[in-house]
Scaffold this motif. Structure first.
Motif, mmCIF file in Angstrom:
data_model
loop_
_atom_site.group_PDB
_atom_site.id
_atom_site.type_symbol
_atom_site.label_atom_id
_atom_site.label_comp_id
_atom_site.label_asym_id
_atom_site.label_seq_id
_atom_site.Cartn_x
_atom_site.Cartn_y
_atom_site.Cartn_z
ATOM 1 N N PHE A 85 7.312 8.463 -17.474
ATOM 2 C CA PHE A 85 6.867 9.429 -18.483
ATOM 3 C C PHE A 85 5.533 8.984 -19.042
ATOM 4 C CE2 PHE A 85 6.564 11.054 -22.817
ATOM 5 C CZ PHE A 85 7.058 12.339 -22.732
ATOM 6 N N SER A 87 3.052 9.872 -22.317
ATOM 7 C CA SER A 87 2.714 10.619 -23.522
ATOM 8 C C SER A 87 1.197 10.717 -23.573
ATOM 9 C CB SER A 87 3.261 9.890 -24.747
ATOM 10 O OG SER A 87 2.699 10.434 -25.913
ATOM 11 N N ASP A 100 10.739 24.710 -26.350
ATOM 12 C CA ASP A 100 12.135 24.387 -26.035
ATOM 13 C C ASP A 100 12.502 24.729 -24.587
ATOM 14 O OD1 ASP A 100 12.083 27.106 -26.433
ATOM 15 O OD2 ASP A 100 13.770 27.166 -27.839
ATOM 16 N N PHE A 102 10.519 24.923 -22.125
ATOM 17 C CA PHE A 102 9.775 24.003 -21.260
ATOM 18 C C PHE A 102 10.535 22.689 -21.098
ATOM 19 C CE2 PHE A 102 6.725 20.365 -21.412
ATOM 20 C CZ PHE A 102 6.459 20.346 -20.056
ATOM 21 N N ARG A 104 13.657 22.109 -21.584
ATOM 22 C CA ARG A 104 14.931 22.331 -20.894
ATOM 23 C C ARG A 104 14.707 22.483 -19.388
ATOM 24 N NH1 ARG A 104 18.485 27.028 -20.570
ATOM 25 N NH2 ARG A 104 20.579 26.254 -20.181
ATOM 26 N N ALA A 106 12.133 21.308 -17.700
ATOM 27 C CA ALA A 106 11.701 20.023 -17.148
ATOM 28 C C ALA A 106 12.906 19.104 -16.926
ATOM 29 C CB ALA A 106 10.696 19.367 -18.084
ATOM 30 N N SER A 154 5.224 16.302 -30.699
ATOM 31 C CA SER A 154 5.753 17.068 -29.566
ATOM 32 C C SER A 154 5.909 16.153 -28.341
ATOM 33 C CB SER A 154 4.824 18.251 -29.284
ATOM 34 O OG SER A 154 4.871 18.652 -27.938
ATOM 35 N N GLU A 155 4.988 15.206 -28.170
ATOM 36 C CA GLU A 155 5.080 14.258 -27.055
ATOM 37 C C GLU A 155 6.286 13.342 -27.218
ATOM 38 O OE1 GLU A 155 2.904 15.922 -25.009
ATOM 39 O OE2 GLU A 155 2.405 13.952 -24.206
ATOM 40 N N GLN A 158 9.419 15.175 -26.555
ATOM 41 C CA GLN A 158 9.669 15.267 -25.113
ATOM 42 C C GLN A 158 10.193 13.945 -24.565
ATOM 43 O OE1 GLN A 158 6.278 17.145 -22.993
ATOM 44 N NE2 GLN A 158 5.746 18.045 -24.948
ATOM 45 N N MET A 162 13.677 13.826 -22.779
ATOM 46 C CA MET A 162 13.676 13.556 -21.339
ATOM 47 C C MET A 162 14.361 12.223 -21.035
ATOM 48 S SD MET A 162 11.736 16.154 -20.156
ATOM 49 C CE MET A 162 11.279 15.652 -18.537
ATOM 50 N N TYR B 5 21.699 31.206 -22.178
ATOM 51 C CA TYR B 5 20.390 30.835 -22.685
ATOM 52 C C TYR B 5 19.473 32.049 -22.761
ATOM 53 C CZ TYR B 5 15.999 28.361 -22.972
ATOM 54 O OH TYR B 5 14.772 27.922 -23.355
ATOM 55 N N THR B 15 9.921 31.369 -18.497
ATOM 56 C CA THR B 15 9.978 29.986 -18.057
ATOM 57 C C THR B 15 11.336 29.655 -17.466
ATOM 58 O OG1 THR B 15 10.681 29.341 -20.240
ATOM 59 C CG2 THR B 15 8.331 29.234 -19.752
ATOM 60 N N TYR B 437 -0.248 17.759 -16.574
ATOM 61 C CA TYR B 437 0.602 17.583 -17.762
ATOM 62 C C TYR B 437 2.040 18.044 -17.472
ATOM 63 C CZ TYR B 437 2.015 18.045 -22.721
ATOM 64 O OH TYR B 437 2.650 17.945 -23.924
ATOM 65 N N SER B 440 3.768 15.819 -14.937
ATOM 66 C CA SER B 440 4.196 14.523 -15.463
ATOM 67 C C SER B 440 5.560 14.614 -16.134
ATOM 68 C CB SER B 440 3.169 13.987 -16.460
ATOM 69 O OG SER B 440 3.299 14.652 -17.704
ATOM 70 N N ARG B 441 6.059 15.842 -16.275
ATOM 71 C CA ARG B 441 7.404 16.031 -16.850
ATOM 72 C C ARG B 441 8.429 16.328 -15.754
ATOM 73 N NH1 ARG B 441 4.719 13.770 -20.193
ATOM 74 N NH2 ARG B 441 4.215 14.589 -22.250
ATOM 75 N N GLY B 442 7.990 16.226 -14.500
ATOM 76 C CA GLY B 442 8.943 16.396 -13.404
ATOM 77 C C GLY B 442 8.891 17.760 -12.732
ATOM 78 N N ILE B 443 7.892 18.564 -13.094
ATOM 79 C CA ILE B 443 7.794 19.910 -12.532
ATOM 80 C C ILE B 443 6.831 19.890 -11.337
ATOM 81 C CG2 ILE B 443 6.942 22.233 -13.072
ATOM 82 C CD1 ILE B 443 8.028 21.529 -15.986
ATOM 83 N N MET B 451 4.293 28.508 -13.774
ATOM 84 C CA MET B 451 4.649 28.520 -15.200
ATOM 85 C C MET B 451 3.439 28.869 -16.061
ATOM 86 S SD MET B 451 7.064 25.157 -15.545
ATOM 87 C CE MET B 451 8.060 25.332 -16.994
#
Lengths: 246, 483
Positions: A85, A87, A100, A102, A104, A106, A154-155, A158, A162, B5, B15, B437, B440-443, B451
């Motif tokens: 990860f 940041s 939110d 996003f 979820r 991810a 926000s970072e 996450q 995560m 959801y 999304t 960005y 980096s979150r796995g997408i 997206m």
């Protein structure tokens, strides 16, 4: 070796043809917190980006191992799926993508499992509360119109949602007021409490480290690690600056 | 599947990739060609002559005035020049277009009675399913005629009329139809309006009586299946005083190597304090010339809301127009256009402010990729009488590569100094940093790009009912993967 999580082996990296990092080596074990300090332009953010796989930076030498596997050529999403990860120093704004959904989404991509809405929402609300974030931010577009402080929160939100195995925090404390630094620091401590979670904290401000446990401190100057020590090195730099390493 | 959801947060479907993936990202969903057995279909010869127009009129059992109207329109068509402002339409030769093709079976109101091959086509598009789930009434047009029409009983009992145009011409509301048909869009308007007047067929008539609020939408679905044919459906909607309606139209066609033509016409009458939302998801195949005309007129306090997603066609000329005649009437236009490889889409909106204190908003997003050309064209006219008018235009463009093109041509004409007009335009590209960005979150990279594009189009998708928002996101995903 069983506890080694990340191995940085002689890494050199360049951006737009110019080499920024020279032969950097570093081992991070499970559960450890490392701090990376250094003057402006030393290459700290470059290292963070190279570790996460930002295509803007080219790896010109060495390799990066995670769990003993070479990930040097893997794309950022694959690294994230392994549990890495980053940041961001300047988190990006993405219009039309709610924070939110996003997170979820991810989570679902990273774990390959469905994420139950009720449980997710409960976790999210609790974590936002911990970070003093207004719950309305959950439905807002990702970082759009957020203040500098809210972007950093926000970072960390996450990060906590995560729950990666290794996180790089790139100047998460920069541009924050005293209260926000405290809140963000609490968020990081919360992450440290979790089993095996390792950290690389990039900063040039000792403030955020005051209430955090630190195992190692590294000083990066002109793209090279010139000194490694324990937590006391942070204090020393706080007093005397980087002058002695230049 | 995360229905819970979605239901909780309908706005965020953009999304929700689960949903998108579940729906299946297959071009074949729209591109399948149904095997038409020739003996099951009646097809008029290609070309455009008085004989052909008379033949169509005879086939359709037109009232006398309609035959006259058609012939008059044909004369106007022959006198008018081709439009010269938009994409080139040299590839369109009327001598090669069959203006009328229909199945030999009659329109039915039970889905089971629809001929098997046509039913399969609509089944694949989820039409009867959508009806069961969320619609008050459905019409389905296949080539030139409606093959299916059904309205929920409670809706019918409230006095709402929703029928095919042919029945409307001779039924209880025939006078109302005569009074309004092509009055808002006269055949003299432009060459393809004249063509429409001459050979129109199919479409829907809707009348909502005073004060009736329909809580759920009505829908028409148009499918042009025949090779080298044209579709010229006419939609006439009258929302009477204080009434409220949401009407949805969807369009698709399989891809052929020959040109197809769509020159439909939509006329919307919104009476005092009535409100109409008109939503379109258009996904014509990429050999289609989409030369469509849509126009609404609002009386005092009337509201027209356009929601428009344009994805298909080879070339489009599409500028839904709002005539704000009555004082305090209001128009909103929210649209997204996606031009991919081989597409030249000229879309936008027009507003004419006539009444006092009228207001309008235009919010459009255009996306282009793989050499596609997307032109945003709008016109806001504020006449001398429209004191206190307010107009706001906001258009954004997103170019996904260096070979695509995006143009913005907004025109504003203000004839009174007592008006307030604002305009904002932005053109941009997807930022690589933003892609990194999300990654980096796995997408995955493809997912990250989709997206960002879906997010860009979100102002439109959030205005659509859930199923359609999901369909639109599905289309965006398709376009992102294709080319």
């Amino acid at each position: 070796m069983a506890d080694t999580l990340l191995q940085i082996c002689g890494v050199s990296a360049a951006v737009e043809g110019e080499e920024i990092l020279h032969d950097v080596s570093l081992n991070i074990n499970k559960g450890e917190t490392h701090v990376l300090m250094g003057p402006n332009g030393a290459g700290k953010s470059t290292l963070g980006n190279v570790l996460m796989g930002n295509p803007v930076y080219a790896l010109t030498g060495g390799s990066i191992l995670f769990d003993g596997e070479d990930i040097s050529k893997e794309s950022a999403d694959k690294r994230a799926c392994r549990g890495m990860f980053l940041s961001f120093q300047n988190p990006l704004e993405v219009p039309g993508l709610a924070l939110d959904s996003f997170i979820r989404n991810a989570l679902r991509q990273r774990t390959g499992k469905n994420v139950k809405f009720m449980q997710f929402n409960k976790d999210l609300m609790n974590t936002m509360k911990l970070l003093n974030m207004d719950p309305s931010y959950a439905e807002r577009d990702l970082n759009v119109g957020f203040s500098g402080g809210e972007k950093k929160k926000s970072e960390i939100l996450q990060l906590l949602m995560m729950n990666p195995r290794f996180a790089i925090l790139d100047e998460t404390d920069s541009g924050l007021d005293v209260d926000a630094v405290k809140t963000v620091s609490e968020g990081i401590r919360e992450y440290q409490k979790r089993e095996d979670g390792a950290l690389l904290i990039i900063t040039h401000n000792a403030k955020i480290l005051e209430s955090l446990h630190v195992d190692y401190t590294h000083v990066l100057v002109k793209g090279r690690i010139v000194k490694t020590g324990d937590a006391s090195l942070v204090e020393e730099i706080g007093k005397n600056g980087f002058e002695q390493f230049l | 599947m995360s229905n819970d959801y979605i239901k909780d947060k309908p706005i965020d479907v953009s999304t929700d990739t689960d949903r998108i993936l579940l729906d299946g990202v297959e071009r074949e969903l729209y591109d399948f060609v149904d095997e038409e057995r020739e003996e099951d279909f009646y097809r008029i010869n290609e070309g455009l002559t008085e004989e052909i127009v008379r033949k169509i009129s005879e086939e359709k059992h037109d009232p006398d005035w309609m035959l006259e109207f058609r012939l008059k329109s044909l004369k106007i068509y022959n006198e008018l020049e081709m439009p010269d402002w938009g994409p080139p339409i040299d590839g369109l030769n009327m001598d090669n277009i069959a203006t009328y093709v229909r199945s030999k079976s009659n329109m039915v109101n039970s889905w089971d009675e629809v001929p098997e091959d046509i039913k399969n086509a609509f089944d694949k598009l989820g039409i009867p399913q959508a009806e069961r789930e969320s619609l008050a009434g459905v019409g389905a047009q296949y080539d030139s005629e409606l093959v299916y029409h059904n309205v929920r009983k409670d809706v019918e009992e409230s006095g709402v009329v929703y029928t095919d145009m042919e029945s409307a011409l001779t039924g209880e509301y025939s006078e109302m139809v005569h009074e309004h048909f092509m009055k808002l869009v006269p055949p003299t308007d432009h060459k393809f309006a004249a063509l429409h007047g001459a050979v129109w067929s199919g479409g829907s008539f809707v009348y909502v009586p005073p004060g009736v609020h329909l809580e759920i939408p009505l829908q028409s679905y148009f499918r042009l299946n025949a090779r080298g044919a044209g579709q010229f459906e006419h939609t006439l909607i009258i929302v009477d005083e204080g009434a409220d309606l949401h009407f949805i139209e969807g369009c698709s066609a399989p891809k052929y190597n020959t040109a197809n033509l769509h020159a439909g016409c939509v006329e919307l009458y919104i009476r005092k304090n009535a409100r109409l939302r008109y939503s379109t998801i258009e996904n014509w195949s990429k050999n289609m010339y989409n030369l469509n005309t849509k126009r609404a007129i609002c009386e005092e306090g009337g509201i027209i809301e356009w929601v428009s997603g344009s994805f298909g066609s080879h070339e489009s000329y599409l500028y839904p127009t709002s005539v704000l005649k009555g004082d305090r009437s209001h128009s909103e236009f929210t649209g997204v256009t996606f031009a991919g490889k081989g597409q030249n889409l000229d879309t936008g909106a027009k507003v004419i402010h006539i009444g006092k204190n009228t207001s309008s908003f235009i919010d459009t997003k255009s996306i282009c990729k793989s050499g596609g050309i997307s032109t945003y064209r709008s016109s806001v006219v504020i006449t001398k009488s429209a004191e206190g008018a307010k107009a706001s235009v906001n258009c954004g463009s997103l170019m996904l590569d260096n070979i695509s093109r995006s143009d913005t041509i907004p025109a504003v004409d203000v004839r009174t100094d007592k008006a307030d007009v604002g305009h904002e335009a932005k053109i941009g590209r997807i930022s690589d940093e933003a892609v990194f960005y999300l990654m980096s979150r796995g997408i995955s990279e493809a997912e990250a790009r989709a997206m960002i594009v879906s997010g860009f189009a979100n102002p439109v998708s959030k205005e659509l009912p859930l199923e359609y928002a999901a369909e639109m996101n599905n289309l965006i995903k398709l376009e992102m993967e294709g080319g």
